[in-house]
Design a protein around this motif. Sequence first.
Motif, PDB file in Angstrom:
ATOM      1  N   GLY A  11      14.459  18.120   5.297  1.00 39.81           N
ATOM      2  CA  GLY A  11      13.843  17.665   3.661  1.00 39.81           C
ATOM      3  C   GLY A  11      12.664  18.367   3.353  1.00 39.81           C
ATOM      4  O   GLY A  11      12.521  18.778   1.614  1.00 39.81           O
ATOM      5  N   LEU A  12      13.220  20.364   3.811  1.00 36.98           N
ATOM      6  CA  LEU A  12      12.695  20.418   3.566  1.00 36.98           C
ATOM      7  C   LEU A  12      13.123  21.948   1.989  1.00 36.98           C
ATOM      8  O   LEU A  12      14.252  22.370   3.063  1.00 36.98           O
ATOM      9  N   MET A  13      13.203  22.021   1.343  1.00 38.58           N
ATOM     10  CA  MET A  13      14.502  22.609   0.614  1.00 38.58           C
ATOM     11  C   MET A  13      13.893  23.803   0.510  1.00 38.58           C
ATOM     12  O   MET A  13      12.305  23.909  -0.454  1.00 38.58           O
ATOM     13  N   SER A  42      -2.389  20.594  -3.148  1.00 36.89           N
ATOM     14  CA  SER A  42      -1.174  19.503  -3.411  1.00 36.89           C
ATOM     15  C   SER A  42      -0.252  19.888  -3.858  1.00 36.89           C
ATOM     16  O   SER A  42      -0.482  20.369  -4.318  1.00 36.89           O
ATOM     17  N   GLY A  43       0.727  19.519  -2.923  1.00 40.93           N
ATOM     18  CA  GLY A  43       1.549  18.808  -3.582  1.00 40.93           C
ATOM     19  C   GLY A  43       3.046  19.930  -3.036  1.00 40.93           C
ATOM     20  O   GLY A  43       3.633  19.580  -3.540  1.00 40.93           O
ATOM     21  N   THR A  44       2.158  21.348  -2.039  1.00 36.90           N
ATOM     22  CA  THR A  44       3.666  22.306  -1.805  1.00 36.90           C
ATOM     23  C   THR A  44       4.105  21.838  -0.411  1.00 36.90           C
ATOM     24  O   THR A  44       4.751  22.515   0.107  1.00 36.90           O
ATOM     25  N   GLY A  45       3.812  20.044   0.054  1.00 31.51           N
ATOM     26  CA  GLY A  45       5.095  20.002   1.272  1.00 31.51           C
ATOM     27  C   GLY A  45       4.281  20.034   2.942  1.00 31.51           C
ATOM     28  O   GLY A  45       4.913  19.956   3.070  1.00 31.51           O
ATOM     29  N   GLU A  47       3.144  17.950   4.181  1.00 32.91           N
ATOM     30  CA  GLU A  47       4.044  16.491   4.655  1.00 32.91           C
ATOM     31  C   GLU A  47       4.937  16.437   5.287  1.00 32.91           C
ATOM     32  O   GLU A  47       5.386  16.296   6.555  1.00 32.91           O
ATOM     33  N   VAL A  48       6.326  17.261   4.489  1.00 28.60           N
ATOM     34  CA  VAL A  48       7.069  17.529   4.660  1.00 28.60           C
ATOM     35  C   VAL A  48       7.227  18.446   6.149  1.00 28.60           C
ATOM     36  O   VAL A  48       7.975  18.869   6.531  1.00 28.60           O
ATOM     37  N   GLU A 110      -5.346  15.109   4.869  1.00 27.56           N
ATOM     38  CA  GLU A 110      -6.382  15.713   4.982  1.00 27.56           C
ATOM     39  C   GLU A 110      -7.643  15.791   5.595  1.00 27.56           C
ATOM     40  O   GLU A 110      -8.684  15.637   5.625  1.00 27.56           O
ATOM     41  N   HIS A 151      -5.798  19.924   1.769  1.00 31.50           N
ATOM     42  CA  HIS A 151      -6.105  21.343   0.662  1.00 31.50           C
ATOM     43  C   HIS A 151      -7.197  22.254   0.186  1.00 31.50           C
ATOM     44  O   HIS A 151      -7.086  22.841  -0.113  1.00 31.50           O
ATOM     45  N   ARG A 184       7.417  31.198  -5.616  1.00 33.22           N
ATOM     46  CA  ARG A 184       8.304  31.090  -5.518  1.00 33.22           C
ATOM     47  C   ARG A 184       9.288  30.157  -6.411  1.00 33.22           C
ATOM     48  O   ARG A 184       9.891  29.393  -5.922  1.00 33.22           O
ATOM     49  N   LEU A 191      15.740  22.752  -6.106  1.00 32.70           N
ATOM     50  CA  LEU A 191      14.985  21.847  -6.097  1.00 32.70           C
ATOM     51  C   LEU A 191      15.486  20.533  -7.108  1.00 32.70           C
ATOM     52  O   LEU A 191      15.272  19.201  -7.071  1.00 32.70           O
ATOM     53  N   HIS A 194      17.807  18.666  -6.201  1.00 37.06           N
ATOM     54  CA  HIS A 194      17.871  18.079  -4.855  1.00 37.06           C
ATOM     55  C   HIS A 194      17.006  16.558  -5.549  1.00 37.06           C
ATOM     56  O   HIS A 194      17.728  15.419  -5.351  1.00 37.06           O
ATOM     57  N   VAL A 226       5.536  20.665  -5.948  1.00 35.06           N
ATOM     58  CA  VAL A 226       6.280  19.953  -5.797  1.00 35.06           C
ATOM     59  C   VAL A 226       6.554  18.982  -6.422  1.00 35.06           C
ATOM     60  O   VAL A 226       7.215  18.162  -6.957  1.00 35.06           O
ATOM     61  N   ARG A 227       4.798  17.950  -5.925  1.00 36.32           N
ATOM     62  CA  ARG A 227       5.429  16.897  -6.206  1.00 36.32           C
ATOM     63  C   ARG A 227       5.426  16.909  -8.115  1.00 36.32           C
ATOM     64  O   ARG A 227       5.487  15.916  -8.359  1.00 36.32           O
TER      65      ARG A 227
HETATM   66  N1  LIG Z   1       9.940  22.237   0.145  1.00 31.97           N
HETATM   67  C1  LIG Z   1      10.715  20.960  -0.073  1.00 31.97           C
HETATM   68  N2  LIG Z   1      11.017  20.542  -0.368  1.00 31.97           N
HETATM   69  C2  LIG Z   1      11.533  18.758  -0.935  1.00 31.97           C
HETATM   70  N3  LIG Z   1      10.631  18.379  -1.547  1.00 31.97           N
HETATM   71  C3  LIG Z   1       9.528  19.088  -1.076  1.00 31.97           C
HETATM   72  C4  LIG Z   1       9.313  19.856  -0.563  1.00 31.97           C
HETATM   73  N4  LIG Z   1       7.987  20.725  -0.950  1.00 31.97           N
HETATM   74  C5  LIG Z   1       7.651  19.282  -1.267  1.00 31.97           C
HETATM   75  N5  LIG Z   1       8.432  18.060  -1.489  1.00 31.97           N
HETATM   76  C6  LIG Z   1       8.266  16.915  -1.825  1.00 31.97           C
HETATM   77  O1  LIG Z   1       6.573  17.039  -2.333  1.00 31.97           O
HETATM   78  C7  LIG Z   1       5.582  16.100  -2.747  1.00 31.97           C
HETATM   79  C8  LIG Z   1       4.723  16.471  -2.423  1.00 31.97           C
HETATM   80  O2  LIG Z   1       4.995  16.977  -1.011  1.00 31.97           O
HETATM   81  P1  LIG Z   1       3.972  16.762   0.319  1.00 31.97           P
HETATM   82  O3  LIG Z   1       3.339  15.253   0.039  1.00 31.97           O
HETATM   83  O4  LIG Z   1       3.784  17.317   1.539  1.00 31.97           O
HETATM   84  O5  LIG Z   1       2.811  17.624   0.094  1.00 31.97           O
HETATM   85  P2  LIG Z   1       1.073  17.507   0.495  1.00 31.97           P
HETATM   86  O6  LIG Z   1       1.100  19.117   0.460  1.00 31.97           O
HETATM   87  O7  LIG Z   1       1.263  16.988   1.637  1.00 31.97           O
HETATM   88  O8  LIG Z   1       0.156  17.238  -0.762  1.00 31.97           O
HETATM   89  P3  LIG Z   1      -1.062  16.523  -0.684  1.00 31.97           P
HETATM   90  O9  LIG Z   1      -2.095  17.431  -0.715  1.00 31.97           O
HETATM   91  O10 LIG Z   1      -1.425  16.087  -2.313  1.00 31.97           O
HETATM   92  O11 LIG Z   1      -1.374  15.753   0.099  1.00 31.97           O
HETATM   93  C9  LIG Z   1       6.721  14.718  -1.444  1.00 31.97           C
HETATM   94  O12 LIG Z   1       7.908  14.040  -2.471  1.00 31.97           O
HETATM   95  C10 LIG Z   1       7.924  15.049  -0.768  1.00 31.97           C
HETATM   96  O13 LIG Z   1       8.944  14.900  -0.442  1.00 31.97           O
END
Ligand SMILES: Nc1ncnc2c1ncn2[C@@H]1O[C@H](COP(=O)(O)OP(=O)(O)OP(=O)(O)O)[C@@H](O)[C@H]1O
Length: 332
Positions: A11-13, A42-45, A47-48, A110, A151, A184, A191, A194, A226-227
């Motif tokens: 799932g990491l694009m 926040s939103g950088t991925g 959790e992915v 968090e 974050h 990046r 993305l 995707h 990315v979010r």
């Molecule tokens: N490299 C990636 N490829 C595909 N989808 C991604 C990628 N990075 C993030 N996403 C998507 O972006 C959204 C945010 O990712 P994620 O929840 O992992 O961010 P986070 O860093 O945990 O953010 P937060 O700090 O706000 O919790 C999700 O929908 C995730 O699927």
Amino acid sequence: MSLPANGCSHGLMGQSPLIAAIRRSIEKASRNRLPVLLLGESGTGKEVVARAIYESNPRGQFVPIDCGSLVGTLMESELFGHTKGSFSGATENKKGLVELADGGTAFFDEIGDLPLELQVKLLRLIQEREFRPVGALSWRKVDLRIIAATHRDLKAEVARGRFRQDLYYRLNVMTIRLPALRDRKEDIPLLIGHFIDQGRAQGLPEFCCGDDVMRALMSYDWPGNVRELKHCIDRMAALRSEGTLNMWDLPSALQQPHQSPVPHDLSDVLEQHAFHEFVLPPKSPVISLPDSEKQAICNALAQTGGERGKAAILLQIGRTTLYRKMKQYGIA
Ligand SMILES: Nc1ncnc2c1ncn2[C@@H]1O[C@H](COP(=O)(O)OP(=O)(O)OP(=O)(O)O)[C@@H](O)[C@H]1O
Ligand SMILES: [Mg+2]
């Protein structure tokens, strides 16, 4: 872990050197059970990546623990469980999230929000691999992998006395820093493709981006990373029918004057209908639902040259609803 042709693994694009480095770190992390600390805006991925580490070498369950929601009197019980009768309302023995993750991975999301009183218990969990449910007299051994994410600037939190230094050192064994999307930008087209594919799989219309739209998407800084990009694509897919996307389909935050200008013919239509307020860049990239509804109506009217009947069809709403909403939003 080899990278498939579409640049996606777990799932990491992304195909940028920064994402390639993240993939190497995921691979290294998956070979052991040491704690991993994921840092990044926040939103950088984060959790992915946490899930990718787990999936690269799956053992037991992956249990996400939202540290920000661990508040109030029941937080300790949520994390470590409780024994019957340990407090009023504890009618049964209950397992906590940590026990659920036994043999698997606990993802402390968090971690910077974890209350201080639980930080000391997490430290013991990491050091001694044991915990004690609320009301229990003895400690229980547990075998789990801990991945934590935040974050926040944890070092600064330590300096402010909001995060325990000893816990910080215990967690900071293998640290992975997720790059901001603005660092990046070469990954943006991949993305976008995707997220369009994901939308299509959910029944949303398929579309592609014209050159000026792609330029605008590439020159925006994506503070929500990315979010924010995913929400932007989902929103455009929901508001738009199939075909090539135009500048006016973009959220107004992306229609910056220094970027590709709004086409002349659209400006004319907007002028005529006094819609220009909706394409001026707002101060925040977040758009409220009423604002996006307004914008969808304006886009539809712009496309139909102001013909309300056709605009209603495009919007898939009745004429009366369209008139009511135009009146509500003051659209002439
Ligand atoms: N490299 C990636 N490829 C595909 N989808 C991604 C990628 N990075 C993030 N996403 C998507 O972006 C959204 C945010 O990712 P994620 O929840 O992992 O961010 P986070 O860093 O945990 O953010 P937060 O700090 O706000 O919790 C999700 O929908 C995730 O699927
Ligand atoms: Mg997250």
